[in-house]
Scaffold this motif. Sequence first.
Motif, short mmCIF file in Angstrom:
data_model
loop_
_atom_site.label_atom_id
_atom_site.label_comp_id
_atom_site.label_asym_id
_atom_site.label_seq_id
_atom_site.Cartn_x
_atom_site.Cartn_y
_atom_site.Cartn_z
N LEU A 1 0.85 -1.20 0.00
CA LEU A 1 0.00 0.00 0.00
C LEU A 1 0.88 1.25 0.00
O LEU A 1 0.61 2.22 -0.73
CB LEU A 1 -0.93 -0.01 1.22
N LYS A 2 1.94 1.21 0.77
CA LYS A 2 2.86 2.35 0.82
C LYS A 2 3.58 2.52 -0.52
O LYS A 2 3.71 3.64 -1.03
CB LYS A 2 3.88 2.14 1.94
N LYS A 3 4.00 1.42 -1.10
CA LYS A 3 4.73 1.45 -2.37
C LYS A 3 3.89 2.07 -3.48
O LYS A 3 4.42 2.79 -4.34
CB LYS A 3 5.15 0.02 -2.76
N PHE B 1 -10.96 -3.57 -5.34
CA PHE B 1 -10.61 -4.09 -6.65
C PHE B 1 -9.76 -3.10 -7.45
O PHE B 1 -8.88 -3.51 -8.21
CB PHE B 1 -11.88 -4.48 -7.41
N ALA B 2 -10.00 -1.81 -7.26
CA ALA B 2 -9.17 -0.80 -7.95
C ALA B 2 -7.73 -0.85 -7.42
O ALA B 2 -6.77 -0.82 -8.21
CB ALA B 2 -9.77 0.58 -7.75
N MET B 3 -7.59 -0.93 -6.11
CA MET B 3 -6.26 -1.02 -5.50
C MET B 3 -5.58 -2.33 -5.87
O MET B 3 -4.38 -2.37 -6.19
CB MET B 3 -6.38 -0.88 -3.98
N ALA B 4 -6.35 -3.41 -5.85
CA ALA B 4 -5.81 -4.73 -6.19
C ALA B 4 -5.26 -4.75 -7.61
O ALA B 4 -4.19 -5.32 -7.87
CB ALA B 4 -6.89 -5.80 -6.03
N LYS B 5 -5.98 -4.12 -8.53
CA LYS B 5 -5.55 -4.10 -9.93
C LYS B 5 -4.26 -3.32 -10.10
O LYS B 5 -3.33 -3.76 -10.80
CB LYS B 5 -6.65 -3.48 -10.80
N LYS B 6 -4.18 -2.16 -9.46
CA LYS B 6 -2.98 -1.32 -9.59
C LYS B 6 -1.76 -2.03 -9.00
O LYS B 6 -0.69 -2.06 -9.63
CB LYS B 6 -3.19 0.01 -8.88
N ILE B 7 -1.92 -2.59 -7.82
CA ILE B 7 -0.79 -3.29 -7.18
C ILE B 7 -0.42 -4.54 -7.97
O ILE B 7 0.76 -4.81 -8.20
CB ILE B 7 -1.15 -3.66 -5.73
N GLY C 1 -10.07 -13.83 -12.39
CA GLY C 1 -9.05 -13.84 -13.44
C GLY C 1 -8.57 -12.46 -13.81
O GLY C 1 -7.66 -12.31 -14.64
N LYS C 2 -9.15 -11.43 -13.21
CA LYS C 2 -8.76 -10.05 -13.49
C LYS C 2 -7.94 -9.48 -12.34
O LYS C 2 -6.81 -9.03 -12.55
CB LYS C 2 -10.00 -9.20 -13.73
N THR C 3 -8.51 -9.49 -11.14
CA THR C 3 -7.74 -9.09 -9.96
C THR C 3 -7.55 -10.26 -9.00
O THR C 3 -6.93 -10.12 -7.94
CB THR C 3 -8.44 -7.94 -9.20
N THR C 4 -8.10 -11.41 -9.36
CA THR C 4 -7.92 -12.64 -8.57
C THR C 4 -7.30 -13.69 -9.48
O THR C 4 -7.39 -13.59 -10.71
CB THR C 4 -9.26 -13.20 -8.06
N ALA D 1 -0.09 -12.20 -2.93
CA ALA D 1 -1.39 -11.51 -2.95
C ALA D 1 -1.30 -10.24 -2.13
O ALA D 1 -0.62 -10.19 -1.10
CB ALA D 1 -2.50 -12.41 -2.41
N ALA D 2 -2.01 -9.22 -2.59
CA ALA D 2 -2.04 -7.95 -1.86
C ALA D 2 -3.09 -7.96 -0.77
O ALA D 2 -2.90 -7.36 0.30
CB ALA D 2 -2.31 -6.79 -2.83
N PHE D 3 -4.23 -8.63 -1.03
CA PHE D 3 -5.34 -8.67 -0.09
C PHE D 3 -5.84 -10.11 0.05
O PHE D 3 -5.78 -10.90 -0.89
CB PHE D 3 -6.50 -7.79 -0.56
#
Length: 444
Positions: free
Chosen positions: A176-178, A192-198, A263-266, A287-289
């Motif tokens: 999250l910091k990165k 999902f927006a954060m997951a996609k970016k990370i 298959g997109k963010t998972t 995994a981020a989350f």
Amino acid sequence: MLAGLAGALALVVSLSVATAGGASKSPAQHSVAAAVKPPKVANAAALKRKYKGQKITFVGDSVGNSHKRDLLLAARFTKDTGIKVNVVPHPAASDASYSQLVRAFSQKSSSIDVAMIDVVWPGAFAPYLVDLKPKLGKQAKLHSKGIIQNDTVKGHLVAMPWFGDFGILYYRTDLLKKYNYNGPPKTWAQLFAMAKKIQDGEQKDNNNFYGFVFQGNSYEGLTCDALEWIASSGGGNYIDNGKVTINNAKARTILDLFRAQIGKTTPRGVTSYQEGEAHNAFVGGNAAFMRNWPYAYSIAAGADSKVKGKFNVTTLPHGAGGKSVGTVGGWQLAVSKYSKHKDAAIEFVRYMTSPGVEKFDAIYNTNVPTIPAVARDKAVVKANPYLKPEIANVIRVTRPARFLGTHYNEGSKDIYQGISQILNGTPAKNVLPGIASKLQRLVR
């Protein structure tokens, strides 16, 4: 049957968070968790004189470090009492465990003496379980009243609380910091927006990295997860006040949102994930989350974890206009009426649900105590810094066991199989009417 249970679990958790703090355990805390030993058995000498040499089979836990915990406790009990305990882990999927017990009870089999049962099962299994009130009624008063009420059927205490559970969100603080996020997501859309970016950033160096993992397999865990998605979006609790409510616009919207993320963010394979696959991905740094239960905290904070010191937990996100929730879980211990050694089995349950064992379990395996006094214990609070006020106070949602009664497992299967269809590509509008129709036939 579940009346007051959500409030009781909230009370248990709130009692344990008065001084709860940081994100992960220090090396000193890890050494405490590793060094903690199972407590002695009370009145062991008398038990040894009476029951030494008897053998009982305990169908215990299988998730994370739980089986190792069970082996340690059983070994101590055997050493002190002379009662030999054969520990058999139940199937990882809750509904498969339910089926295992159904087979044993229907056959009046003596192969199981003590079994751990899900918080939603006492009503279904009551006819096959020993009334523990005569021998354990005094100890039961130590546990949260609402959970004891849940485990009491027609005046009989058919199970004793062992540990509590609720769904929470795990997240990578370093990532999250990165990627310049100030905190974890509040809504599912934000997640999902954060997951996609990370994910897009991390996959440049790690093809196995994904944004979000959860329990997406077609089993009881998906019933729990989807309840959180729908209830947190204002779509109800599958069945509300005896009326089947699952087929509504808010439920369709959130389920279609999750369908679009597969298959997109998972990982595409998240539709086969149970608890273990989810925590393996997160703890392995892939995994981020993650949505999971409290037990996973001890693994993520463990010496072999790639995310040790790099994660935190919070309440699960919510839908637009909704509020965060957590599905009530938890496990109880029960004695089979068909046991050939009922008294020895009851003594094992007495030990396993005692304050000393609950304290050991909370420190060793980060399970939530069902005894308020244990939840207040300084060592327990210190070992469980993930128990924060916002998690303690989150709205608890319960699966519809009280409306489905002995048909709960069948109804849950209708739910998770239908949700699985949606996650695997079928629009929610084509699935929810069928689930609702099946549930309607089962409602008592």
